[in-house]
Design a protein around this motif. Structure first.
Motif, PDB file in Angstrom:
ATOM      1  N   LYS A  32       0.992  -0.943   0.032  1.00 24.46           N
ATOM      2  CA  LYS A  32       0.178   0.105   0.301  1.00 24.46           C
ATOM      3  C   LYS A  32       0.778   1.359   0.273  1.00 24.46           C
ATOM      4  O   LYS A  32       2.093   1.199   0.507  1.00 24.46           O
ATOM      5  CB  LYS A  32      -0.863   0.265   1.063  1.00 24.46           C
ATOM      6  N   SER A  63     -12.217   6.843   4.427  1.00 22.15           N
ATOM      7  CA  SER A  63     -12.004   6.240   5.316  1.00 22.15           C
ATOM      8  C   SER A  63     -11.689   5.112   4.716  1.00 22.15           C
ATOM      9  O   SER A  63     -12.552   4.806   3.242  1.00 22.15           O
ATOM     10  CB  SER A  63     -13.696   5.686   6.417  1.00 22.15           C
ATOM     11  N   ILE A  64     -11.471   3.356   5.320  1.00 27.38           N
ATOM     12  CA  ILE A  64     -11.751   2.702   3.941  1.00 27.38           C
ATOM     13  C   ILE A  64     -12.214   1.476   5.425  1.00 27.38           C
ATOM     14  O   ILE A  64     -11.922   1.401   6.284  1.00 27.38           O
ATOM     15  CB  ILE A  64     -10.335   2.118   3.717  1.00 27.38           C
ATOM     16  N   GLU A  65     -13.179   0.647   4.489  1.00 29.25           N
ATOM     17  CA  GLU A  65     -13.976   0.114   5.639  1.00 29.25           C
ATOM     18  C   GLU A  65     -14.718  -0.126   6.612  1.00 29.25           C
ATOM     19  O   GLU A  65     -14.911  -0.284   7.785  1.00 29.25           O
ATOM     20  CB  GLU A  65     -13.471  -1.263   5.401  1.00 29.25           C
ATOM     21  N   GLY A  66     -14.950   1.911   6.698  1.00 28.84           N
ATOM     22  CA  GLY A  66     -15.453   2.108   8.159  1.00 28.84           C
ATOM     23  C   GLY A  66     -14.286   2.750   9.031  1.00 28.84           C
ATOM     24  O   GLY A  66     -14.937   2.797   9.885  1.00 28.84           O
ATOM     25  N   SER A  67     -13.245   3.192   8.343  1.00 31.60           N
ATOM     26  CA  SER A  67     -12.484   2.889   9.812  1.00 31.60           C
ATOM     27  C   SER A  67     -11.516   4.729   9.236  1.00 31.60           C
ATOM     28  O   SER A  67     -11.046   4.698   7.672  1.00 31.60           O
ATOM     29  CB  SER A  67     -11.124   1.919  10.223  1.00 31.60           C
ATOM     30  N   ILE A  69      -8.605   6.187   8.403  1.00 34.23           N
ATOM     31  CA  ILE A  69      -7.195   5.311   7.146  1.00 34.23           C
ATOM     32  C   ILE A  69      -5.802   5.240   7.551  1.00 34.23           C
ATOM     33  O   ILE A  69      -5.486   3.976   7.405  1.00 34.23           O
ATOM     34  CB  ILE A  69      -7.177   6.419   5.435  1.00 34.23           C
ATOM     35  N   THR A  72      -6.017   2.837   9.859  1.00 36.73           N
ATOM     36  CA  THR A  72      -6.065   0.926   9.539  1.00 36.73           C
ATOM     37  C   THR A  72      -5.344   0.617   8.287  1.00 36.73           C
ATOM     38  O   THR A  72      -4.386  -0.491   8.913  1.00 36.73           O
ATOM     39  CB  THR A  72      -7.355   1.176   8.667  1.00 36.73           C
ATOM     40  N   TRP A  76      -2.335  -2.589   9.722  1.00 34.91           N
ATOM     41  CA  TRP A  76      -2.229  -3.765   8.222  1.00 34.91           C
ATOM     42  C   TRP A  76      -1.014  -3.990   7.905  1.00 34.91           C
ATOM     43  O   TRP A  76      -0.539  -5.243   8.178  1.00 34.91           O
ATOM     44  CB  TRP A  76      -2.761  -3.197   7.444  1.00 34.91           C
TER      45      TRP A  76
END
Ligand code: PMT
Length: 396
Positions: A32, A63-67, A69, A72, A76
Protein backbone atom coordinates in the motif's frame (compact mmCIF):
# COMPACT_ATOMS: atom_id res chain seq x y z
CA UNK A 1 5.08 -12.25 1.36
CA UNK A 2 5.34 -9.11 3.50
CA UNK A 3 2.78 -6.37 4.00
CA UNK A 4 4.64 -3.17 3.16
CA UNK A 5 3.39 0.38 3.69
CA UNK A 6 5.54 2.44 1.32
CA UNK A 7 5.68 6.19 1.99
CA UNK A 8 6.84 8.68 -0.62
CA UNK A 9 7.56 12.28 0.38
CA UNK A 10 8.06 15.17 -1.99
CA UNK A 11 11.57 15.19 -3.37
CA UNK A 12 12.97 15.01 -6.88
CA UNK A 13 14.12 11.43 -6.09
CA UNK A 14 10.48 10.28 -5.75
CA UNK A 15 10.66 8.72 -9.21
CA UNK A 16 13.45 6.40 -8.02
CA UNK A 17 10.98 4.73 -5.67
CA UNK A 18 9.16 3.39 -8.72
CA UNK A 19 12.04 0.93 -9.31
CA UNK A 20 11.91 -0.24 -5.69
CA UNK A 21 8.13 -0.57 -5.71
CA UNK A 22 8.25 -2.45 -9.01
CA UNK A 23 10.86 -4.92 -7.70
CA UNK A 24 8.91 -5.51 -4.49
CA UNK A 25 5.70 -6.08 -6.42
CA UNK A 26 7.38 -8.48 -8.88
CA UNK A 27 8.51 -10.74 -6.08
CA UNK A 28 5.00 -10.84 -4.65
CA UNK A 29 5.07 -8.42 -1.71
CA UNK A 30 1.75 -6.85 -0.75
CA UNK A 31 1.95 -3.06 -1.00
CA UNK A 32 0.00 0.00 0.00
CA UNK A 33 1.49 3.37 -0.92
CA UNK A 34 1.10 6.68 0.89
CA UNK A 35 2.21 9.89 -0.81
CA UNK A 36 2.42 13.42 0.46
CA UNK A 37 0.63 16.06 -1.61
CA UNK A 38 4.11 17.40 -2.54
CA UNK A 39 5.26 13.95 -3.76
CA UNK A 40 2.38 13.89 -6.24
CA UNK A 41 3.93 16.98 -7.91
CA UNK A 42 6.91 14.81 -8.89
CA UNK A 43 5.19 11.49 -9.74
CA UNK A 44 1.49 10.91 -10.27
CA UNK A 45 -0.22 8.50 -7.83
CA UNK A 46 -1.50 6.64 -10.88
CA UNK A 47 2.06 5.73 -11.88
CA UNK A 48 2.79 4.27 -8.43
CA UNK A 49 -0.54 2.48 -8.44
CA UNK A 50 0.10 0.81 -11.81
CA UNK A 51 3.74 -0.04 -11.10
CA UNK A 52 2.93 -1.39 -7.62
CA UNK A 53 -0.44 -2.93 -8.59
CA UNK A 54 -1.70 -1.52 -5.32
CA UNK A 55 -3.75 1.29 -3.80
CA UNK A 56 -2.14 4.72 -3.42
CA UNK A 57 -3.45 7.06 -0.71
CA UNK A 58 -2.88 10.81 -0.43
CA UNK A 59 -6.00 12.28 1.18
CA UNK A 60 -6.03 11.82 5.00
CA UNK A 61 -9.64 12.55 5.70
CA UNK A 62 -11.32 9.46 4.32
CA UNK A 63 -12.22 6.06 5.64
CA UNK A 64 -11.62 2.53 4.41
CA UNK A 65 -14.13 -0.09 5.44
CA UNK A 66 -15.62 2.32 7.95
CA UNK A 67 -12.32 3.10 9.73
CA UNK A 68 -10.00 6.10 9.67
CA UNK A 69 -7.45 5.49 6.96
CA UNK A 70 -4.15 6.21 8.78
CA UNK A 71 -4.90 3.86 11.67
CA UNK A 72 -6.17 1.15 9.33
CA UNK A 73 -3.16 1.09 7.00
CA UNK A 74 -0.65 1.49 9.83
CA UNK A 75 -2.15 -1.51 11.62
CA UNK A 76 -2.25 -3.55 8.40
CA UNK A 77 1.46 -3.22 7.58
CA UNK A 78 4.33 -5.16 9.15
CA UNK A 79 6.99 -2.82 7.77
CA UNK A 80 6.85 0.85 6.83
CA UNK A 81 9.35 2.18 4.30
CA UNK A 82 9.72 5.90 3.60
CA UNK A 83 11.75 6.71 0.51
CA UNK A 84 12.59 9.36 -0.28
CA UNK A 85 12.40 10.88 3.19
CA UNK A 86 12.66 14.65 2.71
CA UNK A 87 14.12 17.06 5.28
CA UNK A 88 10.63 18.46 5.84
CA UNK A 89 8.99 15.08 6.49
CA UNK A 90 11.92 13.98 8.70
CA UNK A 91 11.55 17.20 10.73
CA UNK A 92 7.82 16.66 11.20
CA UNK A 93 8.26 13.02 12.17
CA UNK A 94 11.05 13.89 14.64
CA UNK A 95 8.65 16.30 16.37
CA UNK A 96 5.62 14.03 16.23
CA UNK A 97 3.78 16.30 13.84
CA UNK A 98 1.01 14.50 11.96
CA UNK A 99 -0.36 16.93 9.38
CA UNK A 100 -0.74 14.70 6.32
CA UNK A 101 -1.53 11.04 5.68
CA UNK A 102 2.16 10.03 5.53
CA UNK A 103 3.14 11.67 8.83
CA UNK A 104 -0.11 10.52 10.48
CA UNK A 105 0.54 6.92 9.39
CA UNK A 106 4.19 7.10 10.48
CA UNK A 107 3.18 8.34 13.93
CA UNK A 108 0.56 5.62 14.29
CA UNK A 109 2.85 2.85 13.03
CA UNK A 110 4.63 0.56 15.53
CA UNK A 111 6.10 -2.20 13.36
CA UNK A 112 9.46 -2.38 11.53
CA UNK A 113 10.49 1.05 10.27
CA UNK A 114 12.99 1.99 7.58
CA UNK A 115 13.60 5.32 5.88
CA UNK A 116 15.94 6.65 3.26
CA UNK A 117 16.67 10.39 3.43
CA UNK A 118 17.37 12.00 0.04
CA UNK A 119 17.78 15.71 -0.51
CA UNK A 120 20.19 18.50 -1.42
CA UNK A 121 23.57 18.09 0.31
CA UNK A 122 23.29 21.38 2.22
CA UNK A 123 19.84 20.49 3.47
CA UNK A 124 21.11 17.03 4.49
CA UNK A 125 24.22 18.33 6.22
CA UNK A 126 22.33 21.04 8.07
CA UNK A 127 22.73 20.12 11.77
CA UNK A 128 18.95 20.45 12.23
CA UNK A 129 18.32 17.72 9.64
CA UNK A 130 21.05 15.50 11.05
CA UNK A 131 19.63 15.96 14.55
CA UNK A 132 16.14 15.06 13.30
CA UNK A 133 17.48 11.93 11.62
CA UNK A 134 19.24 10.96 14.87
CA UNK A 135 15.93 11.39 16.69
CA UNK A 136 14.23 9.11 14.19
CA UNK A 137 16.95 6.49 14.74
CA UNK A 138 16.35 6.67 18.49
CA UNK A 139 12.67 6.18 17.77
CA UNK A 140 13.37 2.86 16.01
CA UNK A 141 13.73 4.02 12.40
CA UNK A 142 16.45 2.17 10.52
CA UNK A 143 18.05 4.82 8.33
CA UNK A 144 19.58 3.87 4.99
CA UNK A 145 22.17 6.59 4.49
CA UNK A 146 22.02 8.61 1.27
CA UNK A 147 24.82 8.14 -1.23
CA UNK A 148 27.36 10.77 -2.24
CA UNK A 149 27.56 11.90 -5.84
CA UNK A 150 26.07 14.28 -8.36
CA UNK A 151 22.73 15.59 -7.17
CA UNK A 152 19.71 16.52 -9.28
CA UNK A 153 20.29 20.24 -8.79
CA UNK A 154 23.82 20.04 -10.19
CA UNK A 155 25.62 20.07 -6.84
CA UNK A 156 27.87 17.32 -5.57
CA UNK A 157 27.68 15.70 -2.14
CA UNK A 158 25.73 13.41 0.16
CA UNK A 159 22.02 13.22 -0.47
CA UNK A 160 21.43 10.83 -3.37
CA UNK A 161 18.76 8.16 -3.22
CA UNK A 162 20.55 4.81 -2.62
CA UNK A 163 20.63 2.03 -5.21
CA UNK A 164 17.29 0.22 -5.37
CA UNK A 165 18.97 -3.11 -4.60
CA UNK A 166 20.51 -1.70 -1.41
CA UNK A 167 17.17 -0.42 -0.17
CA UNK A 168 15.53 -3.76 -0.97
CA UNK A 169 18.38 -5.59 0.76
CA UNK A 170 17.89 -3.45 3.89
CA UNK A 171 14.14 -4.14 3.79
CA UNK A 172 14.92 -7.87 3.56
CA UNK A 173 17.36 -7.61 6.43
CA UNK A 174 14.70 -6.05 8.63
CA UNK A 175 12.17 -8.71 7.67
CA UNK A 176 14.59 -11.61 8.26
CA UNK A 177 14.74 -12.95 11.84
CA UNK A 178 18.16 -12.13 13.31
CA UNK A 179 18.96 -15.58 14.64
CA UNK A 180 22.69 -15.04 13.94
CA UNK A 181 22.80 -11.77 15.91
CA UNK A 182 26.17 -11.41 17.72
CA UNK A 183 27.67 -14.34 15.79
CA UNK A 184 30.92 -13.70 13.93
CA UNK A 185 31.11 -15.70 10.73
CA UNK A 186 34.23 -16.05 8.58
CA UNK A 187 33.55 -17.36 5.08
CA UNK A 188 35.88 -18.11 2.17
CA UNK A 189 34.74 -18.11 -1.45
CA UNK A 190 35.94 -18.40 -5.01
CA UNK A 191 38.99 -19.94 -6.58
CA UNK A 192 42.63 -19.17 -5.93
CA UNK A 193 45.12 -18.24 -8.66
CA UNK A 194 48.56 -19.79 -8.59
CA UNK A 195 51.00 -17.79 -10.66
CA UNK A 196 53.19 -19.47 -13.29
CA UNK A 197 54.79 -16.25 -14.53
CA UNK A 198 53.70 -12.58 -14.50
CA UNK A 199 50.92 -13.24 -17.06
CA UNK A 200 49.77 -16.84 -16.50
CA UNK A 201 48.25 -18.76 -13.65
CA UNK A 202 46.61 -22.05 -12.64
CA UNK A 203 43.07 -21.80 -11.30
CA UNK A 204 39.72 -23.66 -11.22
CA UNK A 205 36.08 -23.08 -12.18
CA UNK A 206 34.75 -21.73 -8.88
CA UNK A 207 32.70 -18.56 -9.41
CA UNK A 208 32.39 -17.69 -5.72
CA UNK A 209 28.56 -17.79 -5.87
CA UNK A 210 28.13 -20.37 -3.09
CA UNK A 211 30.38 -18.52 -0.65
CA UNK A 212 28.92 -15.10 -1.49
CA UNK A 213 25.36 -16.40 -0.96
CA UNK A 214 26.43 -17.79 2.43
CA UNK A 215 27.93 -14.42 3.37
CA UNK A 216 24.83 -12.58 2.23
CA UNK A 217 22.51 -14.95 4.11
CA UNK A 218 24.55 -14.76 7.33
CA UNK A 219 24.53 -10.94 7.21
CA UNK A 220 20.77 -10.87 6.52
CA UNK A 221 20.37 -13.04 9.63
CA UNK A 222 22.22 -10.54 11.79
CA UNK A 223 25.77 -11.94 11.82
CA UNK A 224 29.01 -9.98 11.58
CA UNK A 225 30.51 -11.40 8.42
CA UNK A 226 34.01 -11.38 6.96
CA UNK A 227 34.40 -12.85 3.50
CA UNK A 228 37.82 -13.89 2.26
CA UNK A 229 37.46 -14.03 -1.48
CA UNK A 230 39.58 -15.29 -4.31
CA UNK A 231 39.29 -13.45 -7.66
CA UNK A 232 35.60 -13.45 -8.73
CA UNK A 233 33.24 -11.29 -10.78
CA UNK A 234 30.56 -10.76 -8.15
CA UNK A 235 29.73 -7.55 -6.29
CA UNK A 236 30.53 -7.58 -2.59
CA UNK A 237 27.41 -8.41 -0.54
CA UNK A 238 26.10 -5.36 1.35
CA UNK A 239 27.29 -5.09 4.93
CA UNK A 240 29.96 -7.74 4.55
CA UNK A 241 33.66 -6.99 4.98
CA UNK A 242 35.42 -8.50 1.97
CA UNK A 243 39.13 -9.33 2.09
CA UNK A 244 40.40 -10.00 -1.42
CA UNK A 245 43.17 -12.53 -1.90
CA UNK A 246 44.73 -14.23 -4.88
CA UNK A 247 46.76 -17.35 -4.12
CA UNK A 248 46.23 -20.27 -1.72
CA UNK A 249 49.09 -18.87 0.37
CA UNK A 250 47.35 -15.43 0.57
CA UNK A 251 44.11 -17.14 1.54
CA UNK A 252 45.83 -19.20 4.23
CA UNK A 253 47.39 -16.07 5.74
CA UNK A 254 44.06 -14.21 5.71
CA UNK A 255 42.14 -17.13 7.23
CA UNK A 256 44.68 -17.76 9.99
CA UNK A 257 44.89 -14.03 10.78
CA UNK A 258 41.10 -13.76 11.21
CA UNK A 259 40.43 -17.22 12.63
CA UNK A 260 40.37 -16.26 16.32
CA UNK A 261 37.80 -13.52 15.57
CA UNK A 262 35.23 -16.02 14.30
CA UNK A 263 32.61 -18.14 16.07
CA UNK A 264 31.95 -20.00 12.83
CA UNK A 265 34.28 -20.61 9.87
CA UNK A 266 32.86 -21.82 6.55
CA UNK A 267 35.42 -22.76 3.89
CA UNK A 268 33.48 -22.65 0.61
CA UNK A 269 36.53 -21.58 -1.42
CA UNK A 270 38.00 -23.92 -3.98
CA UNK A 271 41.59 -23.59 -2.83
CA UNK A 272 44.24 -24.89 -5.22
CA UNK A 273 45.73 -28.15 -4.01
CA UNK A 274 48.87 -27.58 -6.08
CA UNK A 275 50.85 -24.55 -7.17
CA UNK A 276 53.82 -24.11 -9.50
CA UNK A 277 57.03 -24.87 -7.59
CA UNK A 278 58.72 -21.78 -9.06
CA UNK A 279 57.17 -18.55 -10.34
CA UNK A 280 59.11 -17.21 -13.29
CA UNK A 281 59.81 -13.50 -12.83
CA UNK A 282 59.54 -12.87 -16.58
CA UNK A 283 57.07 -14.18 -19.16
CA UNK A 284 58.01 -17.72 -20.21
CA UNK A 285 58.96 -17.68 -23.90
CA UNK A 286 57.53 -20.11 -26.47
CA UNK A 287 60.89 -21.69 -27.29
CA UNK A 288 60.28 -25.45 -27.04
CA UNK A 289 57.45 -27.82 -28.13
CA UNK A 290 56.81 -28.96 -24.59
CA UNK A 291 56.71 -27.12 -21.32
CA UNK A 292 56.69 -29.01 -18.04
CA UNK A 293 55.62 -27.15 -14.96
CA UNK A 294 56.44 -28.79 -11.66
CA UNK A 295 53.60 -28.43 -9.17
CA UNK A 296 53.93 -28.75 -5.41
CA UNK A 297 51.23 -29.17 -2.79
CA UNK A 298 49.76 -26.06 -1.17
CA UNK A 299 49.23 -26.00 2.58
CA UNK A 300 45.84 -27.33 3.63
CA UNK A 301 44.20 -24.30 5.23
CA UNK A 302 41.56 -26.27 7.12
CA UNK A 303 44.20 -28.59 8.60
CA UNK A 304 46.26 -25.58 9.69
CA UNK A 305 43.13 -24.04 11.16
CA UNK A 306 42.23 -27.14 13.10
CA UNK A 307 45.63 -26.96 14.89
CA UNK A 308 44.84 -23.53 16.34
CA UNK A 309 41.05 -23.68 16.58
CA UNK A 310 39.30 -22.70 19.78
CA UNK A 311 37.06 -25.37 21.33
CA UNK A 312 34.11 -22.96 21.08
CA UNK A 313 34.48 -22.56 17.33
CA UNK A 314 32.41 -24.38 14.71
CA UNK A 315 34.32 -25.24 11.55
CA UNK A 316 32.61 -26.17 8.30
CA UNK A 317 34.29 -27.41 5.12
CA UNK A 318 32.99 -28.14 1.65
CA UNK A 319 33.86 -31.23 -0.37
CA UNK A 320 33.89 -30.86 -4.15
CA UNK A 321 33.70 -34.39 -5.54
CA UNK A 322 33.23 -35.99 -8.94
CA UNK A 323 32.81 -39.53 -7.59
CA UNK A 324 32.15 -41.41 -4.36
CA UNK A 325 30.62 -38.25 -2.88
CA UNK A 326 29.78 -39.48 0.60
CA UNK A 327 32.86 -41.61 1.21
CA UNK A 328 35.27 -38.87 0.10
CA UNK A 329 33.42 -36.21 2.07
CA UNK A 330 33.41 -38.40 5.19
CA UNK A 331 37.19 -38.84 4.86
CA UNK A 332 37.73 -35.06 4.61
CA UNK A 333 35.43 -34.44 7.60
CA UNK A 334 37.68 -36.67 9.75
CA UNK A 335 41.08 -35.78 8.31
CA UNK A 336 40.46 -32.03 8.53
CA UNK A 337 38.90 -32.31 12.02
CA UNK A 338 35.70 -30.50 10.99
CA UNK A 339 32.34 -30.17 12.71
CA UNK A 340 30.50 -30.40 9.42
CA UNK A 341 31.20 -30.84 5.73
CA UNK A 342 28.98 -29.91 2.79
CA UNK A 343 29.40 -32.37 -0.07
CA UNK A 344 28.57 -31.33 -3.60
CA UNK A 345 28.89 -33.20 -6.86
CA UNK A 346 30.98 -31.00 -9.15
CA UNK A 347 30.71 -33.33 -12.13
CA UNK A 348 27.18 -32.07 -12.81
CA UNK A 349 26.62 -29.05 -15.04
CA UNK A 350 23.31 -28.04 -13.40
CA UNK A 351 24.79 -27.55 -9.90
CA UNK A 352 28.14 -26.88 -8.22
CA UNK A 353 30.74 -24.83 -10.04
CA UNK A 354 29.54 -21.58 -11.58
CA UNK A 355 25.84 -22.46 -11.33
CA UNK A 356 23.18 -20.50 -9.47
CA UNK A 357 22.00 -23.86 -8.13
CA UNK A 358 23.41 -26.51 -5.86
CA UNK A 359 22.39 -29.82 -4.37
CA UNK A 360 24.29 -30.90 -1.30
CA UNK A 361 24.59 -33.45 1.44
CA UNK A 362 25.46 -32.08 4.84
CA UNK A 363 27.57 -34.50 6.86
CA UNK A 364 27.65 -33.78 10.58
CA UNK A 365 30.33 -34.90 13.02
CA UNK A 366 27.81 -37.09 14.89
CA UNK A 367 27.10 -39.11 11.73
CA UNK A 368 23.86 -37.41 10.75
CA UNK A 369 23.51 -36.76 7.01
CA UNK A 370 21.06 -34.16 5.70
CA UNK A 371 20.24 -34.09 1.98
CA UNK A 372 19.24 -30.79 0.41
CA UNK A 373 17.50 -31.12 -2.93
CA UNK A 374 18.59 -29.03 -5.93
CA UNK A 375 17.73 -25.42 -5.25
CA UNK A 376 19.03 -21.89 -5.74
CA UNK A 377 22.33 -21.34 -3.92
CA UNK A 378 20.61 -18.43 -2.16
CA UNK A 379 18.21 -20.88 -0.48
CA UNK A 380 20.80 -23.65 0.00
CA UNK A 381 22.87 -21.05 1.90
CA UNK A 382 19.99 -20.45 4.33
CA UNK A 383 19.46 -24.22 4.75
CA UNK A 384 23.16 -24.65 5.55
CA UNK A 385 22.94 -21.85 8.16
CA UNK A 386 19.84 -23.52 9.65
CA UNK A 387 21.80 -26.76 10.04
CA UNK A 388 24.86 -25.03 11.50
CA UNK A 389 22.55 -23.36 14.00
CA UNK A 390 20.90 -26.62 15.03
CA UNK A 391 24.24 -28.44 15.32
CA UNK A 392 26.39 -25.84 16.99
CA UNK A 393 25.42 -23.33 19.58
CA UNK A 394 23.07 -24.18 22.41
CA UNK A 395 22.46 -20.48 22.96
CA UNK A 396 21.33 -19.85 19.39
O1 PMT B 1 32.12 -21.01 -6.29
P1 PMT B 1 30.95 -21.68 -6.99
O2 PMT B 1 31.02 -21.59 -8.47
O3 PMT B 1 29.65 -21.21 -6.43
O4 PMT B 1 31.02 -23.25 -6.64
C1 PMT B 1 30.87 -23.69 -5.33
C2 PMT B 1 31.91 -24.76 -4.97
C3 PMT B 1 31.66 -25.99 -5.81
C4 PMT B 1 33.33 -24.24 -5.20
C5 PMT B 1 31.72 -25.04 -3.44
O5 PMT B 1 30.42 -25.44 -3.21
C6 PMT B 1 32.74 -26.08 -2.96
O6 PMT B 1 32.55 -27.27 -3.08
N1 PMT B 1 33.86 -25.58 -2.36
C7 PMT B 1 34.99 -26.41 -1.92
C8 PMT B 1 35.87 -26.72 -3.10
C9 PMT B 1 37.09 -27.54 -2.69
O7 PMT B 1 38.17 -27.04 -2.72
O8 PMT B 1 36.78 -28.74 -2.25
P2 PMT B 1 37.92 -29.83 -1.78
O9 PMT B 1 37.14 -31.06 -1.61
O10 PMT B 1 39.06 -29.81 -2.71
O11 PMT B 1 38.42 -29.30 -0.38
C10 PMT B 1 37.82 -29.66 0.84
C11 PMT B 1 37.84 -28.49 1.80
O12 PMT B 1 39.20 -28.16 2.12
C12 PMT B 1 37.20 -27.24 1.28
O13 PMT B 1 36.46 -26.64 2.31
C13 PMT B 1 38.39 -26.36 0.88
O14 PMT B 1 38.10 -24.98 1.02
C14 PMT B 1 39.46 -26.80 1.88
N2 PMT B 1 40.84 -26.70 1.39
C15 PMT B 1 41.22 -27.25 0.22
C16 PMT B 1 42.53 -27.13 -0.20
C17 PMT B 1 43.45 -26.45 0.62
N3 PMT B 1 44.72 -26.30 0.25
N4 PMT B 1 43.06 -25.95 1.78
C18 PMT B 1 41.78 -26.08 2.20
O15 PMT B 1 41.41 -25.61 3.29
Amino acid sequence: MAKILFGVSGGIAAYKSLEVVSALRKRGEELKIVMTEEATKFVAPLTFSVVGKCPVYVEPFQSIEGSVIHTTISQWAEIMVIAPLTANTAAKMACGIADNLLTMSALAFNGLKIASPSMNVRMYENPITLENIEKLKKNGWHIVEPESGHLADGEYGKGRYPKAELLIFEIDRMLTPHDYEKKKVLITAGPTREAIDPVRYVTNRSSGKMGYELARAAYLRGADVKLISGPVNIDAPYGVEVLNVESAEDMKRAVLKNAKWADIVIMAAAVADYRPAHISTSKIKKTSDELNIKLVKTDDILKELSKIRLSSQFIVGFAAETDDLLRNAQKKLKEKNLDMIIANDVSRKDIGFDSNYNEVKILCKDGEIISLQRNEKRLIAHNILDTIKSQSFKEF
